[in-house]
Design a protein around this motif. Structure first.
Motif, mmCIF file in Angstrom:
data_model
loop_
_atom_site.group_PDB
_atom_site.id
_atom_site.type_symbol
_atom_site.label_atom_id
_atom_site.label_comp_id
_atom_site.label_asym_id
_atom_site.label_seq_id
_atom_site.Cartn_x
_atom_site.Cartn_y
_atom_site.Cartn_z
ATOM 1 N N LEU A 67 0.835 -1.557 -0.043
ATOM 2 C CA LEU A 67 0.002 -0.423 0.498
ATOM 3 C C LEU A 67 1.577 0.983 -0.161
ATOM 4 C CD1 LEU A 67 -2.543 -1.394 2.369
ATOM 5 C CD2 LEU A 67 -3.094 -0.973 -0.072
ATOM 6 N N ARG A 68 1.946 1.394 0.788
ATOM 7 C CA ARG A 68 2.707 2.551 0.824
ATOM 8 C C ARG A 68 3.449 2.773 -0.632
ATOM 9 N NH1 ARG A 68 4.906 3.893 5.441
ATOM 10 N NH2 ARG A 68 4.930 2.381 6.493
ATOM 11 N N THR A 69 4.335 1.571 -0.974
ATOM 12 C CA THR A 69 4.403 1.546 -2.285
ATOM 13 C C THR A 69 3.734 2.770 -3.398
ATOM 14 O OG1 THR A 69 4.546 -0.445 -2.811
ATOM 15 C CG2 THR A 69 6.497 0.314 -1.909
ATOM 16 N N ASN A 70 2.466 1.761 -3.625
ATOM 17 C CA ASN A 70 1.610 2.555 -4.095
ATOM 18 C C ASN A 70 1.633 3.893 -3.522
ATOM 19 O OD1 ASN A 70 0.694 0.678 -6.566
ATOM 20 N ND2 ASN A 70 0.791 -0.683 -4.669
ATOM 21 N N ILE A 71 1.255 4.292 -2.610
ATOM 22 C CA ILE A 71 0.670 5.548 -2.313
ATOM 23 C C ILE A 71 1.545 6.484 -2.432
ATOM 24 C CG2 ILE A 71 -0.269 7.563 -0.607
ATOM 25 C CD1 ILE A 71 -0.817 4.728 0.827
ATOM 26 N N ASP A 72 2.770 6.263 -2.660
ATOM 27 C CA ASP A 72 4.517 7.086 -2.651
ATOM 28 C C ASP A 72 5.543 6.347 -3.292
ATOM 29 O OD1 ASP A 72 6.274 9.134 -2.121
ATOM 30 O OD2 ASP A 72 6.385 8.368 0.338
ATOM 31 N N PRO A 73 4.778 6.048 -4.862
ATOM 32 C CA PRO A 73 6.285 5.380 -5.390
ATOM 33 C C PRO A 73 7.689 5.669 -5.276
ATOM 34 C CG PRO A 73 4.744 5.758 -6.827
ATOM 35 C CD PRO A 73 4.220 6.611 -5.222
ATOM 36 N N ARG A 79 5.652 13.812 2.005
ATOM 37 C CA ARG A 79 5.624 13.780 3.090
ATOM 38 C C ARG A 79 3.946 13.773 4.149
ATOM 39 N NH1 ARG A 79 9.200 19.623 3.589
ATOM 40 N NH2 ARG A 79 11.160 18.476 3.154
ATOM 41 N N THR A 80 2.701 14.022 2.936
ATOM 42 C CA THR A 80 1.642 13.743 3.247
ATOM 43 C C THR A 80 0.911 12.695 3.140
ATOM 44 O OG1 THR A 80 1.117 14.327 1.179
ATOM 45 C CG2 THR A 80 1.106 15.940 2.383
ATOM 46 N N VAL A 81 1.621 11.490 3.657
ATOM 47 C CA VAL A 81 1.395 10.166 3.383
ATOM 48 C C VAL A 81 0.230 9.668 3.952
ATOM 49 C CG1 VAL A 81 1.582 7.550 3.654
ATOM 50 C CG2 VAL A 81 3.338 9.254 2.158
ATOM 51 N N PRO A 82 0.651 10.083 5.567
ATOM 52 C CA PRO A 82 -0.828 9.968 6.450
ATOM 53 C C PRO A 82 -2.419 10.897 6.116
ATOM 54 C CG PRO A 82 0.958 10.330 7.612
ATOM 55 C CD PRO A 82 1.199 10.549 6.668
ATOM 56 N N GLU A 83 -2.219 12.432 5.867
ATOM 57 C CA GLU A 83 -3.087 12.850 5.448
ATOM 58 C C GLU A 83 -4.201 12.135 3.844
ATOM 59 O OE1 GLU A 83 0.001 13.808 5.970
ATOM 60 O OE2 GLU A 83 -0.372 15.349 7.468
ATOM 61 N N ALA A 84 -3.130 12.136 2.906
ATOM 62 C CA ALA A 84 -3.830 11.065 1.817
ATOM 63 C C ALA A 84 -4.429 9.746 2.606
ATOM 64 C CB ALA A 84 -2.475 10.941 0.926
ATOM 65 N N VAL A 85 -3.957 9.058 3.618
ATOM 66 C CA VAL A 85 -4.481 8.141 3.448
ATOM 67 C C VAL A 85 -6.641 8.346 4.105
ATOM 68 C CG1 VAL A 85 -4.922 6.094 5.556
ATOM 69 C CG2 VAL A 85 -3.129 6.278 3.502
ATOM 70 N N VAL A 98 -9.101 0.311 5.666
ATOM 71 C CA VAL A 98 -8.102 -0.968 4.650
ATOM 72 C C VAL A 98 -6.898 -0.966 4.738
ATOM 73 C CG1 VAL A 98 -6.597 -1.836 2.235
ATOM 74 C CG2 VAL A 98 -8.871 -0.372 2.147
ATOM 75 N N VAL A 99 -6.289 -0.276 5.685
ATOM 76 C CA VAL A 99 -5.101 0.115 6.577
ATOM 77 C C VAL A 99 -5.137 -0.474 7.747
ATOM 78 C CG1 VAL A 99 -3.001 1.006 7.364
ATOM 79 C CG2 VAL A 99 -4.071 2.028 5.508
ATOM 80 N N ALA A 100 -6.287 -0.423 8.669
ATOM 81 C CA ALA A 100 -6.768 -1.219 9.733
ATOM 82 C C ALA A 100 -7.206 -2.326 9.446
ATOM 83 C CB ALA A 100 -7.383 -0.388 10.244
ATOM 84 N N SER A 129 -2.416 -6.101 9.529
ATOM 85 C CA SER A 129 -1.486 -6.211 10.278
ATOM 86 C C SER A 129 -0.191 -5.753 9.924
ATOM 87 C CB SER A 129 -0.973 -7.768 10.787
ATOM 88 O OG SER A 129 -0.675 -8.896 9.735
ATOM 89 N N GLY A 130 -0.072 -5.607 8.480
ATOM 90 C CA GLY A 130 0.949 -5.181 7.956
ATOM 91 C C GLY A 130 0.742 -3.368 8.097
ATOM 92 N N GLY A 131 -0.547 -2.948 8.001
ATOM 93 C CA GLY A 131 -0.578 -1.058 8.092
ATOM 94 C C GLY A 131 -0.775 -0.783 6.480
ATOM 95 N N LEU A 132 0.622 -0.285 6.580
ATOM 96 C CA LEU A 132 0.560 0.417 4.954
ATOM 97 C C LEU A 132 1.488 -0.645 4.724
ATOM 98 C CD1 LEU A 132 1.100 4.545 5.667
ATOM 99 C CD2 LEU A 132 -0.711 2.941 4.197
ATOM 100 N N ASP A 133 2.543 -1.343 5.306
ATOM 101 C CA ASP A 133 3.162 -2.606 3.953
ATOM 102 C C ASP A 133 2.273 -3.539 3.931
ATOM 103 O OD1 ASP A 133 5.492 -0.618 4.838
ATOM 104 O OD2 ASP A 133 5.758 -1.586 6.752
ATOM 105 N N HIS A 134 0.789 -3.492 3.901
ATOM 106 C CA HIS A 134 0.965 -4.713 3.493
ATOM 107 C C HIS A 134 0.955 -4.725 1.951
ATOM 108 C CE1 HIS A 134 -2.632 -7.734 3.230
ATOM 109 N NE2 HIS A 134 -3.227 -7.317 2.167
#
Length: 566
Positions: free
Chosen positions: A425-431, A436-442, A450-452, A455-460
């Motif tokens: 999820l993280r690499t798709n949001i912020d390739p 600096r605004t990933v949490p706000e964008a999520v 989806v993140v919650a 268990s991996g959160g943004l690293d799912h």
């Protein structure tokens, strides 16, 4: 000044010349070592003949030890020269293939699409299989030269024994190459057609995967399957044609080489029987007749590989030589500027004209989906400025005079079907890993559930094309990526069509809050996003027909109310 390595190749010959020119060093060393290998291979039967000749005259232990030492030296030379020669050539081959893959991919990923009639699946085939086959020329030429060395050494050795044997090898080699050169041309044309058919089949698969859900929706599965089966069958038939041509080539080459070897052996036997050559020379001739089959086979295979490399280079030239649809300008847009569409005519757009001021949140309600897609394409610089009438200005400057890369740094257009990549999820949001605004964008995109959920959160982990996500999750992930980019001007095309009404309302409120003070354009029919905008532009039949707030338009415009009310 443009160097040979960086200039744009215009033909297959240009591509092959560039490949050969920048690998001269590796090819020279490879040719020397492989020539040494072939010379050693050919020297082995010559040495055996000399050993037999001298052993019959001098039967001492010293002569035997010298003979064994000579053979050991030849074997060592053959082993080491092959090992290091092939290592050099295969490294050069692999490196050259990588260079062409990168170059073809770079052309395919240009900010403005290139004027070439190839689908992405076909470009992928060119960037992989054709790049590999083109790079083979780096290995083919040294092997061709080294094989020629072996044939020449054998010819000279046989000629010294008896001129007729040397002439027989020369005439036989010329005849073999003449026959095989004709067959190699057929293989080249067949291979070129095979690559094209395989590429079309690959492109069809990519299209089917992309449109699988819509196909399921209107029951087009069977028709799509029949369409793919047709192009796949054509590719299979052409592959069989190529395989047959290669089989015929290999069979003829083997038969001709064996015939020449047999002719040399029989001629040498006849000459020895008549006392024209010695027993040692007979042993040498018989040995050479056997050993020469390998370099002859390699030598006779080279025309086929040269034609295959040329055929693949021709396909690469389709991409590399194609002119860009537009030439990027040198200027940069002003940061935080406004966006102006001035009398643009393209596709379903009929002289479209409107302006979005810096920091404004504007929604565009488009009654015709085609017009929405055309507007998004023009703003995304997927259409060359000279392909439409009118002007698009960013920060008061015509985008035709701006660098396309710079335009995209200041203005991001998030497409209706945002691509989801294999990763997390993280690499798709912020390739790029720099936002600096990933949490706000999520949070703004309502991707928090989806993140919650994992268990991996943004690293799912996310599969290719988001196969393990629902349609709404993929859409929210794409929206989060667009918001995380934090661009000066953001254009969203139908960002909430796959989410429920409650989530859509929350997303509209969050986007308006997060983008406050930043220029934002949303092409949508969503009541929630329309209501969150500062003003709404109604686009009907390619022009703006109304402009007001969402609620005023609902109260005063019956057509608008019917189009957007749910």
């Amino acid at each position: 000044m443009t160097t040979p390595d960086t200039r744009r190749p215009r033909s297959a010959s240009d591509i092959l010349r560039i490949a050969l020119r920048r690998n001269v060093g590796a090819m020279v060393w490879g040719t020397v070592l492989m020539g040494l290998y072939q010379a050693g291979e050919t020297a082995f039967p010559i040495a055996l003949g000399l050993i037999v000749e001298h052993t019959m005259q001098d039967r001492s232990t010293g002569s035997l030890a010298l003979s064994i030492g000579s053979l050991a030296l030849i074997i060592t030379t053959v082993s080491l020269s092959w090992r290091f020669g092939m290592r050099i050539l295969q490294k050069a081959n692999t490196t050259e293939a990588h260079r062409w893959r990168v170059r073809v991919a770079d052309c395919g990923l240009q900010p403005v699409a290139r004027d070439v009639d190839l689908k992405s699946g076909e470009v992928l085939t060119i960037a992989t299989e054709d790049a590999d086959q083109t790079a083979d020329i780096v290995e083919v030429v040294p092997l061709l030269v080294s094989s020629l060395v072996a044939v020449l050494v054998a010819t000279v050795a046989l000629g010294l024994a008896d001129l007729r044997l040397g002439v027989l090898v020369i005439v036989g080699t010329v005849a073999i190459l003449s026959v095989l050169s004709v067959m190699s041309k057929r293989i080249g044309s067949s291979t070129r057609e095979q690559q094209a058919r395989v590429a079309r089949a690959g492109a069809k698969v990519a299209d089917l995967i992309t449109g699988l859900r819509p196909l399921h929706g209107f029951g087009g599965n069977h028709a799509a399957f029949l369409s793919y089966r047709k192009v796949s069958t054509e590719a299979r038939h052409q592959a069989i044609v190529v395989a047959r041509a290669n089989g015929a080539y290999a069979g003829v080459a083997t038969a001709l080489n064996a015939t020449l070897a047999a002719a040399v052996t029989l001629t040498a036997g006849w000459l020895a029987f008549n006392g024209r050559i010695t027993i040692g020379e007979l042993v040498m001739a018989v040995g050479l007749a056997q050993f020469i089959m390998e370099p002859l086979k390699m030598f006779s295979d080279m025309p086929k590989y040269v034609m295959m490399a040329h055929a693949s280079a021709e396909r690469m030239a389709l991409v590399l030589a194609a002119p860009a649809v537009a030439t990027p300008g040198p200027e940069l847009p002003a940061a935080g500027g406004d966006l102006e569409i001035d009398c643009v005519r393209y596709g379903a757009l009929r002289g479209l004209k409107f302006r979005v001021h810096a920091g404004e949140f504007v929604a565009v309600a488009v009654y015709q989906p085609r017009a929405a897609a055309d507007l998004a394409s023009v703003l995304a610089v997927k259409v060359a400025p000279d392909a439409y009438e009118g002007v698009v200005r960013l920060g008061g400057q015509d985008i035709a005079g701006l660098s396309v890369d710079a335009v995209r740094e200041h203005m991001l257009v998030n497409p209706y079907e945002g691509e989801i990549f294999a990763g997390t999820l993280r690499t798709n949001i912020d390739p790029s890993g720099t936002s600096r605004t990933v949490p706000e964008a999520v949070e703004a995109s309502m991707l928090t559930d989806v993140v919650a959920l994992h268990s991996g959160g943004l690293d799912h982990g996310v599969r290719d094309r988001g196969a393990n996500l629902s349609g709404g999750q993929r859409q929210r992930l794409s929206l989060a990526r667009a918001l995380a980019a934090d661009s000066d001007v953001l254009v969203l095309h139908d960002p909430t069509t796959a989410v429920d009404a409650v989530t859509e309302q929350l997303i509209a409120r969050n986007v308006a809050k997060l983008r406050r003070g930043r220029t934002t354009v949303v092409i949508t029919s969503s009541p929630s996003l329309l209501d969150a905008a500062d003003r709404v532009l109604v686009l009907d039949d390619g022009v703006v027909t109304a402009e007001d707030s969402h609620r005023n338009l609902l109260a005063t415009d019956e057509d608008y109310r019917r189009a957007v009310a749910r």
